[in-house]
Motif scaffolding. Structure first.
Motif, PDB file in Angstrom:
ATOM      1  N   ALA A 119       0.827  -1.205   0.000  1.00 61.15           N
ATOM      2  CA  ALA A 119       0.000   0.000   0.000  1.00 61.15           C
ATOM      3  C   ALA A 119       0.861   1.255   0.000  1.00 61.15           C
ATOM      4  O   ALA A 119       0.553   2.240  -0.664  1.00 61.15           O
ATOM      5  CB  ALA A 119      -0.927  -0.006   1.215  1.00 61.15           C
ATOM      6  N   ARG A 120       1.972   1.213   0.749  1.00 61.73           N
ATOM      7  CA  ARG A 120       2.897   2.354   0.716  1.00 61.73           C
ATOM      8  C   ARG A 120       3.530   2.505  -0.664  1.00 61.73           C
ATOM      9  O   ARG A 120       3.714   3.614  -1.156  1.00 61.73           O
ATOM     10  CB  ARG A 120       3.993   2.169   1.768  1.00 61.73           C
ATOM     11  N   LYS A 121       3.852   1.365  -1.280  1.00 64.17           N
ATOM     12  CA  LYS A 121       4.533   1.399  -2.574  1.00 64.17           C
ATOM     13  C   LYS A 121       3.645   1.960  -3.681  1.00 64.17           C
ATOM     14  O   LYS A 121       4.120   2.702  -4.545  1.00 64.17           O
ATOM     15  CB  LYS A 121       5.002  -0.009  -2.945  1.00 64.17           C
ATOM     16  N   TYR A 122       2.344   1.620  -3.638  1.00 59.99           N
ATOM     17  CA  TYR A 122       1.470   1.969  -4.753  1.00 59.99           C
ATOM     18  C   TYR A 122       0.446   3.062  -4.444  1.00 59.99           C
ATOM     19  O   TYR A 122      -0.381   3.360  -5.288  1.00 59.99           O
ATOM     20  CB  TYR A 122       0.718   0.717  -5.238  1.00 59.99           C
ATOM     21  N   HIS A 123       0.530   3.658  -3.247  1.00 59.52           N
ATOM     22  CA  HIS A 123      -0.457   4.695  -2.966  1.00 59.52           C
ATOM     23  C   HIS A 123      -0.317   5.823  -3.995  1.00 59.52           C
ATOM     24  O   HIS A 123       0.771   6.353  -4.202  1.00 59.52           O
ATOM     25  CB  HIS A 123      -0.261   5.255  -1.553  1.00 59.52           C
ATOM     26  N   PRO A 124      -1.417   6.209  -4.643  1.00 67.56           N
ATOM     27  CA  PRO A 124      -1.340   7.198  -5.737  1.00 67.56           C
ATOM     28  C   PRO A 124      -0.745   8.537  -5.331  1.00 67.56           C
ATOM     29  O   PRO A 124      -0.222   9.254  -6.174  1.00 67.56           O
ATOM     30  CB  PRO A 124      -2.814   7.349  -6.157  1.00 67.56           C
ATOM     31  N   ASP A 125      -0.832   8.895  -4.045  1.00 65.36           N
ATOM     32  CA  ASP A 125      -0.317  10.186  -3.618  1.00 65.36           C
ATOM     33  C   ASP A 125       1.201  10.225  -3.517  1.00 65.36           C
ATOM     34  O   ASP A 125       1.800  11.300  -3.508  1.00 65.36           O
ATOM     35  CB  ASP A 125      -0.910  10.578  -2.260  1.00 65.36           C
ATOM     36  N   VAL A 126       1.831   9.057  -3.401  1.00 64.32           N
ATOM     37  CA  VAL A 126       3.286   9.043  -3.209  1.00 64.32           C
ATOM     38  C   VAL A 126       4.030   8.198  -4.240  1.00 64.32           C
ATOM     39  O   VAL A 126       5.230   8.366  -4.426  1.00 64.32           O
ATOM     40  CB  VAL A 126       3.642   8.536  -1.792  1.00 64.32           C
ATOM     41  N   SER A 127       3.319   7.297  -4.913  1.00 64.16           N
ATOM     42  CA  SER A 127       3.989   6.378  -5.827  1.00 64.16           C
ATOM     43  C   SER A 127       4.244   7.021  -7.185  1.00 64.16           C
ATOM     44  O   SER A 127       3.444   7.822  -7.684  1.00 64.16           O
ATOM     45  CB  SER A 127       3.141   5.115  -6.013  1.00 64.16           C
ATOM     46  N   LYS A 128       5.360   6.647  -7.786  1.00 63.45           N
ATOM     47  CA  LYS A 128       5.694   7.097  -9.137  1.00 63.45           C
ATOM     48  C   LYS A 128       5.513   5.981 -10.162  1.00 63.45           C
ATOM     49  O   LYS A 128       5.870   6.134 -11.330  1.00 63.45           O
ATOM     50  CB  LYS A 128       7.129   7.623  -9.166  1.00 63.45           C
ATOM     51  N   GLU A 129       4.982   4.834  -9.719  1.00 62.34           N
ATOM     52  CA  GLU A 129       4.732   3.727 -10.632  1.00 62.34           C
ATOM     53  C   GLU A 129       3.620   4.119 -11.611  1.00 62.34           C
ATOM     54  O   GLU A 129       2.624   4.745 -11.223  1.00 62.34           O
ATOM     55  CB  GLU A 129       4.303   2.479  -9.854  1.00 62.34           C
ATOM     56  N   PRO A 130       3.764   3.764 -12.904  1.00 63.45           N
ATOM     57  CA  PRO A 130       2.762   4.173 -13.890  1.00 63.45           C
ATOM     58  C   PRO A 130       1.388   3.561 -13.649  1.00 63.45           C
ATOM     59  O   PRO A 130       0.380   4.135 -14.020  1.00 63.45           O
ATOM     60  CB  PRO A 130       3.369   3.698 -15.223  1.00 63.45           C
ATOM     61  N   ASP A 131       1.336   2.366 -13.033  1.00 62.71           N
ATOM     62  CA  ASP A 131       0.053   1.694 -12.792  1.00 62.71           C
ATOM     63  C   ASP A 131      -0.304   1.712 -11.316  1.00 62.71           C
ATOM     64  O   ASP A 131      -0.980   0.807 -10.811  1.00 62.71           O
ATOM     65  CB  ASP A 131       0.108   0.256 -13.303  1.00 62.71           C
ATOM     66  N   ALA A 132       0.145   2.734 -10.606  1.00 65.82           N
ATOM     67  CA  ALA A 132       0.015   2.763  -9.147  1.00 65.82           C
ATOM     68  C   ALA A 132      -1.439   2.668  -8.695  1.00 65.82           C
ATOM     69  O   ALA A 132      -1.762   1.905  -7.787  1.00 65.82           O
ATOM     70  CB  ALA A 132       0.663   4.030  -8.596  1.00 65.82           C
ATOM     71  N   GLU A 133      -2.336   3.437  -9.325  1.00 66.12           N
ATOM     72  CA  GLU A 133      -3.720   3.456  -8.858  1.00 66.12           C
ATOM     73  C   GLU A 133      -4.385   2.094  -8.999  1.00 66.12           C
ATOM     74  O   GLU A 133      -5.058   1.616  -8.071  1.00 66.12           O
ATOM     75  CB  GLU A 133      -4.512   4.514  -9.619  1.00 66.12           C
ATOM     76  N   ALA A 134      -4.190   1.429 -10.150  1.00 62.55           N
ATOM     77  CA  ALA A 134      -4.790   0.115 -10.357  1.00 62.55           C
ATOM     78  C   ALA A 134      -4.202  -0.916  -9.399  1.00 62.55           C
ATOM     79  O   ALA A 134      -4.925  -1.740  -8.821  1.00 62.55           O
ATOM     80  CB  ALA A 134      -4.589  -0.333 -11.809  1.00 62.55           C
ATOM     81  N   ARG A 135      -2.870  -0.878  -9.208  1.00 68.29           N
ATOM     82  CA  ARG A 135      -2.237  -1.828  -8.292  1.00 68.29           C
ATOM     83  C   ARG A 135      -2.691  -1.586  -6.859  1.00 68.29           C
ATOM     84  O   ARG A 135      -2.885  -2.516  -6.075  1.00 68.29           O
ATOM     85  CB  ARG A 135      -0.714  -1.708  -8.380  1.00 68.29           C
ATOM     86  N   PHE A 136      -2.861  -0.316  -6.496  1.00 66.92           N
ATOM     87  CA  PHE A 136      -3.310   0.033  -5.151  1.00 66.92           C
ATOM     88  C   PHE A 136      -4.701  -0.551  -4.887  1.00 66.92           C
ATOM     89  O   PHE A 136      -4.973  -1.109  -3.812  1.00 66.92           O
ATOM     90  CB  PHE A 136      -3.325   1.546  -4.998  1.00 66.92           C
ATOM     91  N   LYS A 137      -5.594  -0.464  -5.890  1.00 70.92           N
ATOM     92  CA  LYS A 137      -6.938  -1.028  -5.739  1.00 70.92           C
ATOM     93  C   LYS A 137      -6.888  -2.545  -5.609  1.00 70.92           C
ATOM     94  O   LYS A 137      -7.616  -3.134  -4.796  1.00 70.92           O
ATOM     95  CB  LYS A 137      -7.808  -0.622  -6.932  1.00 70.92           C
ATOM     96  N   GLU A 138      -6.036  -3.184  -6.401  1.00 67.05           N
ATOM     97  CA  GLU A 138      -5.912  -4.642  -6.315  1.00 67.05           C
ATOM     98  C   GLU A 138      -5.400  -5.078  -4.949  1.00 67.05           C
ATOM     99  O   GLU A 138      -5.893  -6.057  -4.365  1.00 67.05           O
ATOM    100  CB  GLU A 138      -4.967  -5.151  -7.413  1.00 67.05           C
ATOM    101  N   PHE A 193     -21.237 -10.019 -14.272  1.00 68.37           N
ATOM    102  CA  PHE A 193     -19.827 -10.203 -14.614  1.00 68.37           C
ATOM    103  C   PHE A 193     -19.303  -9.172 -15.591  1.00 68.37           C
ATOM    104  O   PHE A 193     -18.127  -9.148 -15.901  1.00 68.37           O
ATOM    105  CB  PHE A 193     -19.620 -11.605 -15.226  1.00 68.37           C
ATOM    106  N   GLY A 194     -20.152  -8.280 -16.094  1.00 62.07           N
ATOM    107  CA  GLY A 194     -19.675  -7.346 -17.108  1.00 62.07           C
ATOM    108  C   GLY A 194     -19.206  -6.046 -16.493  1.00 62.07           C
ATOM    109  O   GLY A 194     -19.126  -5.892 -15.290  1.00 62.07           O
ATOM    110  N   GLY A 195     -18.897  -5.068 -17.372  1.00 63.35           N
ATOM    111  CA  GLY A 195     -18.564  -3.737 -16.892  1.00 63.35           C
ATOM    112  C   GLY A 195     -17.085  -3.525 -16.726  1.00 63.35           C
ATOM    113  O   GLY A 195     -16.258  -4.300 -17.165  1.00 63.35           O
ATOM    114  N   ALA A 196     -16.740  -2.436 -16.043  1.00 63.79           N
ATOM    115  CA  ALA A 196     -15.344  -2.039 -15.886  1.00 63.79           C
ATOM    116  C   ALA A 196     -14.616  -2.952 -14.919  1.00 63.79           C
ATOM    117  O   ALA A 196     -15.228  -3.718 -14.174  1.00 63.79           O
ATOM    118  CB  ALA A 196     -15.280  -0.602 -15.382  1.00 63.79           C
ATOM    119  N   GLN A 197     -13.284  -2.830 -14.931  1.00 65.70           N
ATOM    120  CA  GLN A 197     -12.476  -3.681 -14.063  1.00 65.70           C
ATOM    121  C   GLN A 197     -12.780  -3.407 -12.602  1.00 65.70           C
ATOM    122  O   GLN A 197     -12.865  -4.315 -11.790  1.00 65.70           O
ATOM    123  CB  GLN A 197     -10.988  -3.427 -14.321  1.00 65.70           C
TER     124      GLN A 197
END
Length: 309
Positions: free
Chosen positions: A29-48, A96-100
């Motif tokens: 959560a620290r690594k992928y939090h959108p407010d601090v992470s610089k990872e390109p997929d941070a928001e999606a990874r944070f949700k997962e 089962f449909g819709g967005a991720q």
């Protein structure tokens, strides 16, 4: 719909203890939090990561999830077994449909198993959080690097986060190296409408060209000429609060410490400023200078190494 391996998402074995699951979640959560992470997929990874922790940290949900068996692999096409929703007793699914990620913040895979994070709330048309899904966000940590002057005086400082968001931070006067500042509600987002966590800033004071900090005390090397040290003098000394006049006693030597009480870092008990005397020898650059030193050698018999004999 793809099967999600929550154990794989958190990087823990299927028999992991709750403490190990919590530790893995906090790290990711620290690594992928959108407010601090610089990872390109941070928001999606944070949700997962949040979704995986929502299941594996809850003994009932984890037990139900484990009943699916260990033969599924991440990415495989998945449909819940017939009667799953009634057997698991987590309420109606949302299809089962819709967005991720749907409005609940969880994936359709999660909704298919546990009924989603929100239910329609009757004729009023609003939404209400499902029981057990409202949770406070995790606390986050970041580093705040300050000049010594900023740490000494305090005041407002702007902090730019990894996602480009800028926070205004109130720095208390005299904040110390390694001290933490808490920003309420600026951490990870909550789940299911829960409150956000807090952001803790670890203060790092950058090295200064003149001063050294030791706890709440400050040290300053003060250069003196030989005649100032030998005869005594009043010299101007810089401090972080402004210049002061300091009387140098006659016969002072290199290394002598002179204390200016309360001139260190501010606080309930202010630190002190220690002025460390350092005698500088003028260079003999001309013939006149060399003759002057020769006369000193003849007329001022002095052996600084006498105590070594």
């Amino acid at each position: 719909m793809e099967f999600k391996d929550y154990y794989e998402l958190l990087g823990v074995p299927r028999d992991a203890e709750p403490d190990a699951i919590k530790k893995a979640y906090r790290r990711l959560a620290r690594k992928y939090h959108p407010d601090v992470s610089k990872e390109p997929d941070a928001e999606a990874r944070f949700k997962e990561v949040n979704e995986a922790y929502e299941v594996l940290s809850d003994s009932e949900k984890r037990s139900a999830y484990d009943r699916l068996g260990a033969n599924w692999k991440a990415g495989q096409d998945f449909r819940p077994p017939p009667g799953w929703e009634q057997a698991a007793d987590f309420g109606a699914g949302h299809g089962f449909g819709g967005a991720q990620f749907n409005a609940s913040g969880f994936s359709d895979f999660f909704d298919a198993l546990f009924g989603g994070g929100f239910r329609q709330a009757g004729a009023g048309g609003g939404h209400a959080g499902a029981a057990g899904f409202r949770a406070r966000g995790q606390d986050q940590e970041a580093e705040l690097s300050l000049d010594l002057e900023a740490a000494f005086h305090g005041g407002r400082q702007s902090l730019r986060m990894g996602n480009g968001r800028t926070l205004s931070v109130n720095i208390p006067a005299g904040v110390g190296d390694g001290q933490r500042i808490r920003l309420s509600g600026q951490g990870a987002a909550g789940m299911g409408g829960g409150p956000a966590g807090d952001l803790y800033l670890s203060v790092h004071i950058r090295p200064h060209s003149l001063y050294r900090v030791d706890g709440r005390d400050i040290y300053l090397d003060l250069p003196l000429t030989p005649w100032e040290a030998a005869l005594g003098a009043t010299v101007t000394v810089p401090t972080l609060a402004g210049k002061v006049e300091l009387k140098i006693p006659a016969g002072s030597r290199t290394g002598r410490k002179m204390r200016l009480k309360g001139r260190g870092m501010p606080g309930k008990t202010p630190g002190d400023l220690y002025v460390v005397l350092k005698i500088e020898t003028p260079p003999a650059e001309t013939e006149e200078h060399r003759e002057f030193y020769e006369r000193m050698r003849r007329e001022l018999p002095f052996d600084p190494r006498a105590h070594l004999a």
